[in-house]
Design a protein around this motif. Sequence first.
Motif, PDB file in Angstrom:
ATOM      1  N   ALA A  97       0.826  -1.207   0.000  1.00 50.46           N
ATOM      2  CA  ALA A  97       0.000   0.000   0.000  1.00 50.46           C
ATOM      3  C   ALA A  97       0.860   1.256   0.000  1.00 50.46           C
ATOM      4  O   ALA A  97       0.528   2.254  -0.654  1.00 50.46           O
ATOM      5  CB  ALA A  97      -0.928  -0.014   1.219  1.00 50.46           C
ATOM      6  N   LEU A  98       1.975   1.227   0.725  1.00 50.51           N
ATOM      7  CA  LEU A  98       2.877   2.381   0.782  1.00 50.51           C
ATOM      8  C   LEU A  98       3.447   2.701  -0.590  1.00 50.51           C
ATOM      9  O   LEU A  98       3.456   3.857  -1.019  1.00 50.51           O
ATOM     10  CB  LEU A  98       4.006   2.097   1.776  1.00 50.51           C
ATOM     11  CG  LEU A  98       5.094   3.151   1.884  1.00 50.51           C
ATOM     12  CD1 LEU A  98       4.537   4.469   2.409  1.00 50.51           C
ATOM     13  CD2 LEU A  98       6.237   2.661   2.786  1.00 50.51           C
ATOM     14  N   VAL A  99       3.916   1.682  -1.283  1.00 46.48           N
ATOM     15  CA  VAL A  99       4.514   1.899  -2.601  1.00 46.48           C
ATOM     16  C   VAL A  99       3.487   2.472  -3.571  1.00 46.48           C
ATOM     17  O   VAL A  99       3.778   3.397  -4.345  1.00 46.48           O
ATOM     18  CB  VAL A  99       5.114   0.586  -3.136  1.00 46.48           C
ATOM     19  CG1 VAL A  99       5.503   0.719  -4.606  1.00 46.48           C
ATOM     20  CG2 VAL A  99       6.331   0.195  -2.302  1.00 46.48           C
ATOM     21  N   ALA A 100       2.267   1.950  -3.535  1.00 47.54           N
ATOM     22  CA  ALA A 100       1.212   2.473  -4.409  1.00 47.54           C
ATOM     23  C   ALA A 100       0.955   3.954  -4.134  1.00 47.54           C
ATOM     24  O   ALA A 100       0.703   4.739  -5.059  1.00 47.54           O
ATOM     25  CB  ALA A 100      -0.065   1.659  -4.224  1.00 47.54           C
ATOM     26  N   ALA A 101       1.045   4.347  -2.854  1.00 43.40           N
ATOM     27  CA  ALA A 101       0.792   5.745  -2.491  1.00 43.40           C
ATOM     28  C   ALA A 101       1.942   6.659  -2.899  1.00 43.40           C
ATOM     29  O   ALA A 101       1.729   7.849  -3.188  1.00 43.40           O
ATOM     30  CB  ALA A 101       0.562   5.846  -0.984  1.00 43.40           C
ATOM     31  N   LEU A 102       3.171   6.118  -2.939  1.00 40.41           N
ATOM     32  CA  LEU A 102       4.339   6.961  -3.209  1.00 40.41           C
ATOM     33  C   LEU A 102       4.705   7.056  -4.685  1.00 40.41           C
ATOM     34  O   LEU A 102       5.405   7.982  -5.086  1.00 40.41           O
ATOM     35  CB  LEU A 102       5.546   6.444  -2.424  1.00 40.41           C
ATOM     36  CG  LEU A 102       5.444   6.437  -0.900  1.00 40.41           C
ATOM     37  CD1 LEU A 102       6.772   6.017  -0.282  1.00 40.41           C
ATOM     38  CD2 LEU A 102       5.008   7.791  -0.369  1.00 40.41           C
ATOM     39  N   ARG A 103       4.248   6.112  -5.485  1.00 36.92           N
ATOM     40  CA  ARG A 103       4.656   6.100  -6.891  1.00 36.92           C
ATOM     41  C   ARG A 103       4.314   7.392  -7.635  1.00 36.92           C
ATOM     42  O   ARG A 103       5.091   7.805  -8.506  1.00 36.92           O
ATOM     43  CB  ARG A 103       4.056   4.879  -7.595  1.00 36.92           C
ATOM     44  CG  ARG A 103       4.916   3.637  -7.361  1.00 36.92           C
ATOM     45  CD  ARG A 103       4.587   2.512  -8.307  1.00 36.92           C
ATOM     46  NE  ARG A 103       5.611   1.471  -8.226  1.00 36.92           N
ATOM     47  CZ  ARG A 103       5.365   0.196  -8.037  1.00 36.92           C
ATOM     48  NH1 ARG A 103       4.120  -0.230  -7.923  1.00 36.92           N
ATOM     49  NH2 ARG A 103       6.356  -0.683  -7.976  1.00 36.92           N
ATOM     50  N   PRO A 104       3.188   8.057  -7.340  1.00 45.68           N
ATOM     51  CA  PRO A 104       2.940   9.327  -8.033  1.00 45.68           C
ATOM     52  C   PRO A 104       3.922  10.436  -7.666  1.00 45.68           C
ATOM     53  O   PRO A 104       3.967  11.461  -8.345  1.00 45.68           O
ATOM     54  CB  PRO A 104       1.516   9.690  -7.569  1.00 45.68           C
ATOM     55  CG  PRO A 104       0.896   8.401  -7.143  1.00 45.68           C
ATOM     56  CD  PRO A 104       2.016   7.626  -6.549  1.00 45.68           C
ATOM     57  N   LEU A 105       4.721  10.220  -6.612  1.00 44.41           N
ATOM     58  CA  LEU A 105       5.603  11.278  -6.123  1.00 44.41           C
ATOM     59  C   LEU A 105       7.038  11.159  -6.623  1.00 44.41           C
ATOM     60  O   LEU A 105       7.830  12.087  -6.443  1.00 44.41           O
ATOM     61  CB  LEU A 105       5.609  11.279  -4.588  1.00 44.41           C
ATOM     62  CG  LEU A 105       4.262  11.518  -3.915  1.00 44.41           C
ATOM     63  CD1 LEU A 105       4.390  11.382  -2.408  1.00 44.41           C
ATOM     64  CD2 LEU A 105       3.695  12.878  -4.297  1.00 44.41           C
ATOM     65  N   GLY A 106       7.389  10.020  -7.209  1.00 43.01           N
ATOM     66  CA  GLY A 106       8.757   9.867  -7.675  1.00 43.01           C
ATOM     67  C   GLY A 106       9.068   8.457  -8.108  1.00 43.01           C
ATOM     68  O   GLY A 106       8.176   7.616  -8.244  1.00 43.01           O
ATOM     69  N   GLU A 107      10.345   8.186  -8.311  1.00 38.80           N
ATOM     70  CA  GLU A 107      10.825   6.867  -8.707  1.00 38.80           C
ATOM     71  C   GLU A 107      11.049   6.028  -7.455  1.00 38.80           C
ATOM     72  O   GLU A 107      11.906   6.355  -6.626  1.00 38.80           O
ATOM     73  CB  GLU A 107      12.130   7.013  -9.492  1.00 38.80           C
ATOM     74  CG  GLU A 107      12.774   5.714  -9.913  1.00 38.80           C
ATOM     75  CD  GLU A 107      14.129   5.919 -10.554  1.00 38.80           C
ATOM     76  OE1 GLU A 107      14.973   5.015 -10.444  1.00 38.80           O
ATOM     77  OE2 GLU A 107      14.348   7.008 -11.143  1.00 38.80           O
ATOM     78  N   VAL A 108      10.274   4.955  -7.308  1.00 43.85           N
ATOM     79  CA  VAL A 108      10.295   4.152  -6.087  1.00 43.85           C
ATOM     80  C   VAL A 108      11.024   2.831  -6.333  1.00 43.85           C
ATOM     81  O   VAL A 108      10.730   2.114  -7.285  1.00 43.85           O
ATOM     82  CB  VAL A 108       8.866   3.863  -5.584  1.00 43.85           C
ATOM     83  CG1 VAL A 108       8.900   2.988  -4.326  1.00 43.85           C
ATOM     84  CG2 VAL A 108       8.124   5.170  -5.307  1.00 43.85           C
ATOM     85  N   THR A 109      11.987   2.520  -5.459  1.00 41.90           N
ATOM     86  CA  THR A 109      12.692   1.246  -5.481  1.00 41.90           C
ATOM     87  C   THR A 109      12.489   0.562  -4.144  1.00 41.90           C
ATOM     88  O   THR A 109      12.639   1.200  -3.090  1.00 41.90           O
ATOM     89  CB  THR A 109      14.203   1.436  -5.720  1.00 41.90           C
ATOM     90  OG1 THR A 109      14.402   2.149  -6.948  1.00 41.90           O
ATOM     91  CG2 THR A 109      14.912   0.092  -5.790  1.00 41.90           C
ATOM     92  N   VAL A 110      12.135  -0.712  -4.164  1.00 38.83           N
ATOM     93  CA  VAL A 110      11.876  -1.465  -2.935  1.00 38.83           C
ATOM     94  C   VAL A 110      12.986  -2.486  -2.714  1.00 38.83           C
ATOM     95  O   VAL A 110      13.309  -3.272  -3.606  1.00 38.83           O
ATOM     96  CB  VAL A 110      10.519  -2.192  -2.998  1.00 38.83           C
ATOM     97  CG1 VAL A 110      10.308  -3.044  -1.747  1.00 38.83           C
ATOM     98  CG2 VAL A 110       9.382  -1.187  -3.157  1.00 38.83           C
ATOM     99  N   VAL A 111      13.571  -2.457  -1.526  1.00 39.31           N
ATOM    100  CA  VAL A 111      14.511  -3.490  -1.075  1.00 39.31           C
ATOM    101  C   VAL A 111      14.091  -3.843   0.348  1.00 39.31           C
ATOM    102  O   VAL A 111      14.306  -3.054   1.277  1.00 39.31           O
ATOM    103  CB  VAL A 111      15.974  -3.019  -1.107  1.00 39.31           C
ATOM    104  CG1 VAL A 111      16.902  -4.181  -0.750  1.00 39.31           C
ATOM    105  CG2 VAL A 111      16.343  -2.448  -2.475  1.00 39.31           C
ATOM    106  N   ALA A 112      13.487  -5.001   0.519  1.00 40.11           N
ATOM    107  CA  ALA A 112      12.858  -5.368   1.787  1.00 40.11           C
ATOM    108  C   ALA A 112      13.218  -6.801   2.170  1.00 40.11           C
ATOM    109  O   ALA A 112      13.674  -7.581   1.326  1.00 40.11           O
ATOM    110  CB  ALA A 112      11.343  -5.209   1.681  1.00 40.11           C
TER     111      ALA A 112
END
Length: 255
Positions: A18-33
């Motif tokens: 849910a966090l990534v979906a919310a942040l994608r409109p704000l910039g380039e998102v990379t996930v390392v979890a």
Amino acid sequence: MRILVSNDDGYNAAGIEALVAALRPLGEVTVVAPETNCSGASNSLTLRRPLTVRQAANGFHFVNGTPSDCVHVALTGLLGFRPDLLVSGINNGANMGEDTLYSGTVAAAMEGYLFGVPSMAFSLVDREWRHLDCATRVAHDLVARFRDRPWDEPLLLSVNIPAVPYRDLAGFRTTRLGRRHPAEPVIRSTTPYGETVYWIGPVGRALDGGAETDFGAIEAHAVSMTPLRVDLTDHARTDAVARWMADRVSAPEAR
């Protein structure tokens, strides 16, 4: 804006998706979890075995290690660029008071901060993911504010969000950490083979929960924003320690 996202609940947790979906409109998102749930891992690093990084079908990278491992690997060799912001979460449960010492969510943000990257840790004060949509809107709001008004210098910010509808939030408060009573006793059990085992007991209730604390803000249904620091020095006690040692010779005696 380049955003690195991590967490401690694992790369397939509802909070990070849910966090990534919310942040994608704000910039380039990379996930390392982390590959698996690492709640309570604190700032531990894996030093006695190698780490692997794999990529899921949705593009998320996952590491067979701790939250700190994930951010460390990302910033020291995996990414090939320096993110503008690190965002950790959204955690399944609160990280208030002494929780911050054990939290993998806060640890992931702290690892970014140690490398000079502005960092935020988001925690939803509910373990059933109730009102996750409220938490994602809060995360979006704060990251958007950072994009428009970046901090003058890196900051480590722990954000706790009450489990209420977004319309019922009582604003945002800048808070300090509260304190908890000691944790509840361990829970003793027995395996089918007769071996005694112990489960860590529930966290203690709030001991210091005034209006200016993270506990007080959540009790009032406000978002709690606590700036954290890494320096654990008890500066108020350094003179007391010096006085305690004042009558000792300057150098240890030879043995």
